[in-house]
Design an enzyme around this catalytic site. Structure first.
Site, PDB file in Angstrom:
ATOM      1  N   ASP A 113      51.289 -13.728  26.306  1.00  0.00           N
ATOM      2  CA  ASP A 113      52.428 -13.618  25.593  1.00  0.00           C
ATOM      3  C   ASP A 113      53.479 -12.430  25.159  1.00  0.00           C
ATOM      4  O   ASP A 113      54.618 -12.814  24.828  1.00  0.00           O
ATOM      5  CB  ASP A 113      51.923 -14.438  24.314  1.00  0.00           C
ATOM      6  CG  ASP A 113      52.114 -15.734  23.878  1.00  0.00           C
ATOM      7  OD1 ASP A 113      52.393 -16.640  24.397  1.00  0.00           O
ATOM      8  OD2 ASP A 113      50.566 -15.726  23.110  1.00  0.00           O
TER       9      ASP A 113
ATOM     10  N   LYS B 204      50.560 -27.576  27.903  1.00  0.00           N
ATOM     11  CA  LYS B 204      49.904 -26.481  28.890  1.00  0.00           C
ATOM     12  C   LYS B 204      49.209 -26.613  29.630  1.00  0.00           C
ATOM     13  O   LYS B 204      49.241 -26.002  30.866  1.00  0.00           O
ATOM     14  CB  LYS B 204      49.628 -24.782  27.622  1.00  0.00           C
ATOM     15  CG  LYS B 204      49.870 -23.888  27.967  1.00  0.00           C
ATOM     16  CD  LYS B 204      50.113 -22.954  26.573  1.00  0.00           C
ATOM     17  CE  LYS B 204      49.080 -23.041  25.863  1.00  0.00           C
ATOM     18  NZ  LYS B 204      50.322 -22.554  23.944  1.00  0.00           N
TER      19      LYS B 204
ATOM     20  N   GLN C 206      47.224 -18.759  20.240  1.00  0.00           N
ATOM     21  CA  GLN C 206      48.454 -20.011  19.378  1.00  0.00           C
ATOM     22  C   GLN C 206      48.881 -19.502  18.423  1.00  0.00           C
ATOM     23  O   GLN C 206      48.370 -19.441  16.770  1.00  0.00           O
ATOM     24  CB  GLN C 206      48.050 -21.184  19.758  1.00  0.00           C
ATOM     25  CG  GLN C 206      48.967 -22.650  18.961  1.00  0.00           C
ATOM     26  CD  GLN C 206      49.987 -22.458  20.099  1.00  0.00           C
ATOM     27  OE1 GLN C 206      50.456 -22.306  21.385  1.00  0.00           O
ATOM     28  NE2 GLN C 206      51.854 -22.467  19.240  1.00  0.00           N
TER      29      GLN C 206
HETATM   30  N1  GUN Z   1      54.202 -20.231  18.762  1.00  0.00           N
HETATM   31  C1  GUN Z   1      55.532 -20.799  18.695  1.00  0.00           C
HETATM   32  N2  GUN Z   1      55.036 -20.246  19.991  1.00  0.00           N
HETATM   33  C2  GUN Z   1      54.754 -19.421  20.945  1.00  0.00           C
HETATM   34  C3  GUN Z   1      54.478 -18.567  21.692  1.00  0.00           C
HETATM   35  O1  GUN Z   1      55.407 -18.174  22.872  1.00  0.00           O
HETATM   36  N3  GUN Z   1      53.155 -18.301  22.434  1.00  0.00           N
HETATM   37  C4  GUN Z   1      52.148 -18.653  21.559  1.00  0.00           C
HETATM   38  N4  GUN Z   1      51.081 -18.139  21.585  1.00  0.00           N
HETATM   39  N5  GUN Z   1      52.824 -18.967  19.732  1.00  0.00           N
HETATM   40  C5  GUN Z   1      53.302 -19.462  19.616  1.00  0.00           C
END
Ligand code: GUN
Length: 286
Positions: free
Chosen positions: A120, A53, A97
């Site tokens: 998200d 990211k 996350q």
């Molecule tokens: N963990 C697995 N996929 C995701 C996602 O798309 N966003 C977040 N914040 N955590 C995750």
């Protein structure tokens, strides 16, 4: 033999659009879109995701910051950080996350992120807007799946779509998006009776179960479009999707590989959402 839906190619296309948008916003409004990622503990998959990211943000010309907190961080400490990011003007997108350590209540944290920076799309307010049909932030993996279908001109209207998996992150939102695109949608899960009987009806099959090679060729209709959301390690320790790719590709008309399918799209759509958020801030809509 199926044609490959190339997530890397679609991703490159989206990231170019995002990079152009970032440049445009910087020139027109003097704003650099910013994303803050919060990682608690040391889950190896999350580490990789957060690292990718950061690199993607840099490549797109975005500001990015990371907050790495130890496993033993309390819910109160994490809430305090989220509240701080909610009011930080450099930050237009906040991503906490998942999964979080077991002693932290995930729902409390996701609800603390202001819906205006919830890139998200996990806050109930944004989930509500999505279900209602006026989404602000669409969660990244489902959004990426729809972008891939659109890129390859795969028509969804009137088709039978079957989603296997009912998570808040993928299964439920992708089902809603397919419904909005006028598919007839069925959601299956671990308690579904005679799963193969349902999946064989699918013109579009989305596998989001989290079990290596769970979808076998006998569960797939000839000519189906197969979207594989899974990222698993098989018994040999190799990366494997939820779909038995080698066998299913002989039957499907289109298929996403793992890796190189849905995976790259998730981060691309995160950048997309962060740019959209920054644009809204610039327009004073937030
Ligand atoms: N963990 C697995 N996929 C995701 C996602 O798309 N966003 C977040 N914040 N955590 C995750």
């Amino acid at each position: 033999m199926a044609e490959i839906i190339d997530g890397k190619a679609v991703s490159a296309h989206v990231r170019k659009q995002v990079a152009d948008g970032v440049k445009g916003l910087s020139e027109s409004a003097g704003i650099t879109p910013g994303l803050a990622a919060v990682l608690v503990g040391e889950d190896p998959a999350s580490e990789i995701y957060v690292r990718n990211k950061r690199k993607a943000c840099e490549d797109a010309g975005m500001y990015s910051e990371e907050h790495r907190l130890p496993e033993e961080t309390t819910e109160e400490e994490l809430l305090a950080l989220v509240h701080r990011l909610n009011t930080d003007d450099k930050v237009h997108g906040i991503l906490v996350q998942l999964p979080l350590p077991g002693h932290i209540n995930e729902t409390n944290i996701l609800r603390a992120v202001t819906p205006l920076k919830d890139v998200d799309g996990f806050h109930p307010y944004n989930v509500g807007l999505l279900v209602e049909g006026h989404p602000r932030f669409i969660s990244c993996t489902p959004h990426g799946i729809m972008k891939m279908l659109e890129y390859y001109d795969i028509d969804v209207k009137g088709k039978e779509a079957v989603v296997v998996g009912r998570s808040n992150i993928v299964g439920k939102p992708v089902a809603i998006l397919l419904l909005h695109s006028h598919a007839t949608v069925t959601i299956c899960h671990s308690r579904t009776r005679d799963l193969g009987e349902v999946t064989r009806r699918a013109d579009i099959l989305v596998a989001a179960i989290g079990r290596a090679s769970f979808i076998t060729a006998d569960m797939v209709k000839e000519g189906a479009v197969v979207i594989d959301v899974g990222i698993n390690r098989n018994e040999q320790g190799k990366l494997a999707g939820d779909v038995d790719f080698e066998a299913v590709k002989e039957k499907a008309s289109w298929i996403t590989p793992v890796p190189g399918g849905v995976g790259p799209m998730t981060i691309s759509m995160l950048l997309w959402n962060t740019l959209e958020s920054a644009k809204s801030f610039a327009a004073g809509k937030s």
